[in-house]
Design a protein around this motif. Structure first.
Motif, PDB file in Angstrom:
ATOM      1  N   ARG A   1       0.821  -1.213   0.000  1.00 42.63           N
ATOM      2  CA  ARG A   1       0.000   0.000   0.000  1.00 42.63           C
ATOM      3  C   ARG A   1       0.858   1.268   0.000  1.00 42.63           C
ATOM      4  O   ARG A   1       0.531   2.235  -0.698  1.00 42.63           O
ATOM      5  CB  ARG A   1      -0.949   0.032   1.200  1.00 42.63           C
ATOM      6  CG  ARG A   1      -1.745   1.335   1.253  1.00 42.63           C
ATOM      7  CD  ARG A   1      -2.945   1.265   2.164  1.00 42.63           C
ATOM      8  NE  ARG A   1      -2.585   1.287   3.570  1.00 42.63           N
ATOM      9  CZ  ARG A   1      -3.471   1.558   4.541  1.00 42.63           C
ATOM     10  NH1 ARG A   1      -4.735   1.798   4.249  1.00 42.63           N
ATOM     11  NH2 ARG A   1      -3.093   1.556   5.800  1.00 42.63           N
ATOM     12  N   LEU A   2       1.935   1.282   0.753  1.00 42.52           N
ATOM     13  CA  LEU A   2       2.760   2.485   0.807  1.00 42.52           C
ATOM     14  C   LEU A   2       3.362   2.795  -0.563  1.00 42.52           C
ATOM     15  O   LEU A   2       3.409   3.958  -0.981  1.00 42.52           O
ATOM     16  CB  LEU A   2       3.866   2.322   1.848  1.00 42.52           C
ATOM     17  CG  LEU A   2       4.705   3.579   2.115  1.00 42.52           C
ATOM     18  CD1 LEU A   2       3.831   4.746   2.537  1.00 42.52           C
ATOM     19  CD2 LEU A   2       5.761   3.286   3.182  1.00 42.52           C
TER      20      LEU A   2
ATOM     21  N   ALA B   1       2.688   8.308  12.958  1.00 45.37           N
ATOM     22  CA  ALA B   1       4.025   8.666  13.445  1.00 45.37           C
ATOM     23  C   ALA B   1       4.998   7.612  12.931  1.00 45.37           C
ATOM     24  O   ALA B   1       4.603   6.473  12.674  1.00 45.37           O
ATOM     25  CB  ALA B   1       4.058   8.700  14.976  1.00 45.37           C
ATOM     26  N   PRO B   2       6.270   7.969  12.804  1.00 43.52           N
ATOM     27  CA  PRO B   2       7.221   6.986  12.273  1.00 43.52           C
ATOM     28  C   PRO B   2       7.418   5.796  13.194  1.00 43.52           C
ATOM     29  O   PRO B   2       7.815   4.707  12.737  1.00 43.52           O
ATOM     30  CB  PRO B   2       8.511   7.803  12.116  1.00 43.52           C
ATOM     31  CG  PRO B   2       8.354   8.969  13.041  1.00 43.52           C
ATOM     32  CD  PRO B   2       6.900   9.276  13.054  1.00 43.52           C
ATOM     33  N   ASP B   3       7.154   5.979  14.489  1.00 44.38           N
ATOM     34  CA  ASP B   3       7.334   4.901  15.456  1.00 44.38           C
ATOM     35  C   ASP B   3       6.016   4.482  16.099  1.00 44.38           C
ATOM     36  O   ASP B   3       5.987   3.975  17.224  1.00 44.38           O
ATOM     37  CB  ASP B   3       8.323   5.329  16.546  1.00 44.38           C
ATOM     38  CG  ASP B   3       7.878   6.610  17.261  1.00 44.38           C
ATOM     39  OD1 ASP B   3       6.903   7.253  16.801  1.00 44.38           O
ATOM     40  OD2 ASP B   3       8.506   6.963  18.276  1.00 44.38           O
ATOM     41  N   ALA B   4       4.915   4.685  15.400  1.00 50.80           N
ATOM     42  CA  ALA B   4       3.598   4.343  15.943  1.00 50.80           C
ATOM     43  C   ALA B   4       3.521   2.852  16.263  1.00 50.80           C
ATOM     44  O   ALA B   4       4.094   2.018  15.563  1.00 50.80           O
ATOM     45  CB  ALA B   4       2.510   4.714  14.946  1.00 50.80           C
TER      46      ALA B   4
ATOM     47  N   ARG C   1       2.255   3.952  10.663  1.00 52.02           N
ATOM     48  CA  ARG C   1       3.576   4.357  10.158  1.00 52.02           C
ATOM     49  C   ARG C   1       3.503   4.633   8.655  1.00 52.02           C
ATOM     50  O   ARG C   1       4.128   5.576   8.162  1.00 52.02           O
ATOM     51  CB  ARG C   1       4.607   3.259  10.441  1.00 52.02           C
ATOM     52  CG  ARG C   1       4.712   2.877  11.899  1.00 52.02           C
ATOM     53  CD  ARG C   1       5.573   1.640  12.084  1.00 52.02           C
ATOM     54  NE  ARG C   1       5.378   1.040  13.390  1.00 52.02           N
ATOM     55  CZ  ARG C   1       5.820  -0.177  13.715  1.00 52.02           C
ATOM     56  NH1 ARG C   1       6.497  -0.898  12.839  1.00 52.02           N
ATOM     57  NH2 ARG C   1       5.581  -0.660  14.926  1.00 52.02           N
ATOM     58  N   ASP C   2       2.720   3.808   7.942  1.00 49.57           N
ATOM     59  CA  ASP C   2       2.547   4.033   6.504  1.00 49.57           C
ATOM     60  C   ASP C   2       1.821   5.345   6.241  1.00 49.57           C
ATOM     61  O   ASP C   2       2.132   6.059   5.282  1.00 49.57           O
ATOM     62  CB  ASP C   2       1.762   2.879   5.877  1.00 49.57           C
ATOM     63  CG  ASP C   2       2.542   1.582   5.854  1.00 49.57           C
ATOM     64  OD1 ASP C   2       3.761   1.615   6.116  1.00 49.57           O
ATOM     65  OD2 ASP C   2       1.935   0.531   5.566  1.00 49.57           O
ATOM     66  N   HIS C   3       0.820   5.643   7.074  1.00 44.03           N
ATOM     67  CA  HIS C   3       0.117   6.916   6.908  1.00 44.03           C
ATOM     68  C   HIS C   3       1.071   8.093   7.118  1.00 44.03           C
ATOM     69  O   HIS C   3       1.023   9.087   6.380  1.00 44.03           O
ATOM     70  CB  HIS C   3      -1.045   7.005   7.895  1.00 44.03           C
ATOM     71  CG  HIS C   3      -2.240   6.196   7.496  1.00 44.03           C
ATOM     72  ND1 HIS C   3      -3.006   6.510   6.399  1.00 44.03           N
ATOM     73  CD2 HIS C   3      -2.801   5.095   8.042  1.00 44.03           C
ATOM     74  CE1 HIS C   3      -3.996   5.631   6.285  1.00 44.03           C
ATOM     75  NE2 HIS C   3      -3.885   4.761   7.263  1.00 44.03           N
ATOM     76  N   TYR C   4       1.921   7.992   8.118  1.00 46.73           N
ATOM     77  CA  TYR C   4       2.892   9.066   8.364  1.00 46.73           C
ATOM     78  C   TYR C   4       3.827   9.228   7.164  1.00 46.73           C
ATOM     79  O   TYR C   4       4.096  10.352   6.719  1.00 46.73           O
ATOM     80  CB  TYR C   4       3.707   8.772   9.623  1.00 46.73           C
ATOM     81  CG  TYR C   4       4.767   9.806   9.898  1.00 46.73           C
ATOM     82  CD1 TYR C   4       4.437  11.019  10.513  1.00 46.73           C
ATOM     83  CD2 TYR C   4       6.092   9.602   9.524  1.00 46.73           C
ATOM     84  CE1 TYR C   4       5.408  11.986  10.753  1.00 46.73           C
ATOM     85  CE2 TYR C   4       7.065  10.565   9.752  1.00 46.73           C
ATOM     86  CZ  TYR C   4       6.712  11.755  10.364  1.00 46.73           C
ATOM     87  OH  TYR C   4       7.671  12.716  10.589  1.00 46.73           O
TER      88      TYR C   4
ATOM     89  N   THR D   1       3.210   8.488   4.119  1.00 46.07           N
ATOM     90  CA  THR D   1       2.451   9.090   3.022  1.00 46.07           C
ATOM     91  C   THR D   1       2.323  10.590   3.231  1.00 46.07           C
ATOM     92  O   THR D   1       2.484  11.380   2.285  1.00 46.07           O
ATOM     93  CB  THR D   1       1.063   8.448   2.909  1.00 46.07           C
ATOM     94  OG1 THR D   1       1.209   7.038   2.687  1.00 46.07           O
ATOM     95  CG2 THR D   1       0.275   9.052   1.756  1.00 46.07           C
ATOM     96  N   GLU D   2       2.032  10.998   4.455  1.00 48.76           N
ATOM     97  CA  GLU D   2       1.982  12.431   4.754  1.00 48.76           C
ATOM     98  C   GLU D   2       3.298  13.107   4.386  1.00 48.76           C
ATOM     99  O   GLU D   2       3.316  14.190   3.773  1.00 48.76           O
ATOM    100  CB  GLU D   2       1.711  12.659   6.241  1.00 48.76           C
ATOM    101  CG  GLU D   2       0.319  12.329   6.719  1.00 48.76           C
ATOM    102  CD  GLU D   2       0.106  12.675   8.180  1.00 48.76           C
ATOM    103  OE1 GLU D   2      -0.998  12.428   8.688  1.00 48.76           O
ATOM    104  OE2 GLU D   2       1.046  13.187   8.824  1.00 48.76           O
ATOM    105  N   GLU D   3       4.400  12.478   4.756  1.00 47.42           N
ATOM    106  CA  GLU D   3       5.708  13.072   4.476  1.00 47.42           C
ATOM    107  C   GLU D   3       5.964  13.167   2.976  1.00 47.42           C
ATOM    108  O   GLU D   3       6.566  14.141   2.504  1.00 47.42           O
ATOM    109  CB  GLU D   3       6.807  12.253   5.160  1.00 47.42           C
ATOM    110  CG  GLU D   3       6.814  12.390   6.665  1.00 47.42           C
ATOM    111  CD  GLU D   3       7.063  13.816   7.102  1.00 47.42           C
ATOM    112  OE1 GLU D   3       8.198  14.303   6.952  1.00 47.42           O
ATOM    113  OE2 GLU D   3       6.101  14.472   7.591  1.00 47.42           O
ATOM    114  N   ARG D   4       5.511  12.167   2.230  1.00 45.58           N
ATOM    115  CA  ARG D   4       5.672  12.204   0.777  1.00 45.58           C
ATOM    116  C   ARG D   4       4.883  13.377   0.184  1.00 45.58           C
ATOM    117  O   ARG D   4       5.349  14.062  -0.730  1.00 45.58           O
ATOM    118  CB  ARG D   4       5.184  10.884   0.169  1.00 45.58           C
ATOM    119  CG  ARG D   4       5.523  10.691  -1.305  1.00 45.58           C
ATOM    120  CD  ARG D   4       6.995  10.326  -1.477  1.00 45.58           C
ATOM    121  NE  ARG D   4       7.261   9.734  -2.788  1.00 45.58           N
ATOM    122  CZ  ARG D   4       8.262   8.896  -3.029  1.00 45.58           C
ATOM    123  NH1 ARG D   4       9.084   8.527  -2.054  1.00 45.58           N
ATOM    124  NH2 ARG D   4       8.455   8.412  -4.243  1.00 45.58           N
TER     125      ARG D   4
END
Length: 284
Positions: free
Chosen positions: A82-83, A110-113, A119-122, A124-127
């Motif tokens: 998915r990522l 969060a990267p360490d969720a 973590r994948d959602h975070y 994606t946000e960063e991308r």
């Protein structure tokens, strides 16, 4: 040409959340471009056109997004890649000239969720942040809609949530919040909204409310992490999926789904739906 289509694009219109958003936008008189994999499944809505693409097909996505200014991006269905699908789609949106992405993320991103998919959602946000496009992130808590589906044949919800609480939110409230952003996206640029229901619930309390609201005998059984993996082993699911299932509960135990936000009310002007109220509402 895709550029001749409406400049507001909506993904996920053939599924629950995106479908509600698309119908609400159509009801409010907004023209929209529905991005779908299968045009035969696209809803028949006023002022809605369709464009065909999938998240992982960068070339088709870029073509489908040509001329789009604002994109509502529902996170893809859970999958091992998915990522990678998200990254391909975000990159295609940026290459097509999309100006603003409204993305459905997760409350504890969060990267360490603890919850692995958060973590994948975070990421994606960063991308999206790194793409240069404007953005609005809707960080959704656990869906109330999923709770009644988590019981086994005996009416038991099992998992290593302990006494941890979550602030579950109805999909309907997420959709109404998204529509509020999409109606006037400029004022929401750069904002991150935390979308929760009106109450913090333990799994045990949620089971009690479901029992009271449905007449079913629903209970919660706390598991250890080891017991959780063992009880899910018969499903023969891939490891990433098992990790996601189990870490949903351990994230609750860790307090990462706790806390009540006022953002649903702030965006929609209405109080969010409680679990007891949700159980009485018709399925949208």
């Amino acid at each position: 040409m895709a550029a001749d289509l409406p400049d507001l694009a909506v993904t996920g219109s053939t599924s629950g959340l995106g479908g509600i958003v698309a119908r609400e936008l159509a009801g409010a008189g907004f023209a929209q471009r529905l991005l779908v994999r299968d045009p035969s499944r696209a809803p028949d809505l006023e002022q809605a056109a369709t464009a065909v693409c999938s998240y992982g097909d960068a070339e088709a996505a870029r073509s489908a997004l040509e001329g789009v200014r604002v994109l509502f991006m529902v996170s893809a269905a859970e999958a091992e890649d998915r990522l990678q699908q998200h990254f391909a789609f975000v990159d295609a949106a940026a290459a097509a000239g999309v100006e603003h992405v409204v993305y459905t993320s997760f409350y504890g991103a969060a990267p360490d969720a603890t919850f692995t998919l958060a973590r994948d959602h975070y990421a994606t946000e960063e991308r999206i942040r790194a793409s240069g496009m404007d953005y609005t992130f809707l960080r959704d808590n656990f869906y109330l809609d999923f709770l009644p589906l988590m019981t086994d044949d005996q009416g038991v919800i099992r998992g290593p949530a302990g006494d941890g609480v979550f602030s579950g939110v109805a999909r309907e409230d997420i959709a109404r919040s998204a529509v509020a952003v999409l109606r006037d996206p400029a004022i929401h640029k750069g904002k991150t909204y935390r979308l929760t229901g009106p109450e913090e619930l333990s799994m045990a309390r949620a089971a009690e409310i479901i029992s009271e609201g449905t007449g079913r005998n629903v209970s919660f059984q706390a598991e250890t992490v080891e017991e959780a993996y063992a009880s899910r082993a018969p499903y023969n699911a891939p490891q990433w999926q098992l990790d996601a299932w189990v870490s949903t509960y351990t994230a609750m135990a860790a307090g990462e789904m706790a806390g009540i936000s006022l953002d649903v009310h702030g965006l929609t002007g209405q109080d969010p739906i409680s679990l007891a109220e949700f159980l009485t509402r018709p399925v949208l």
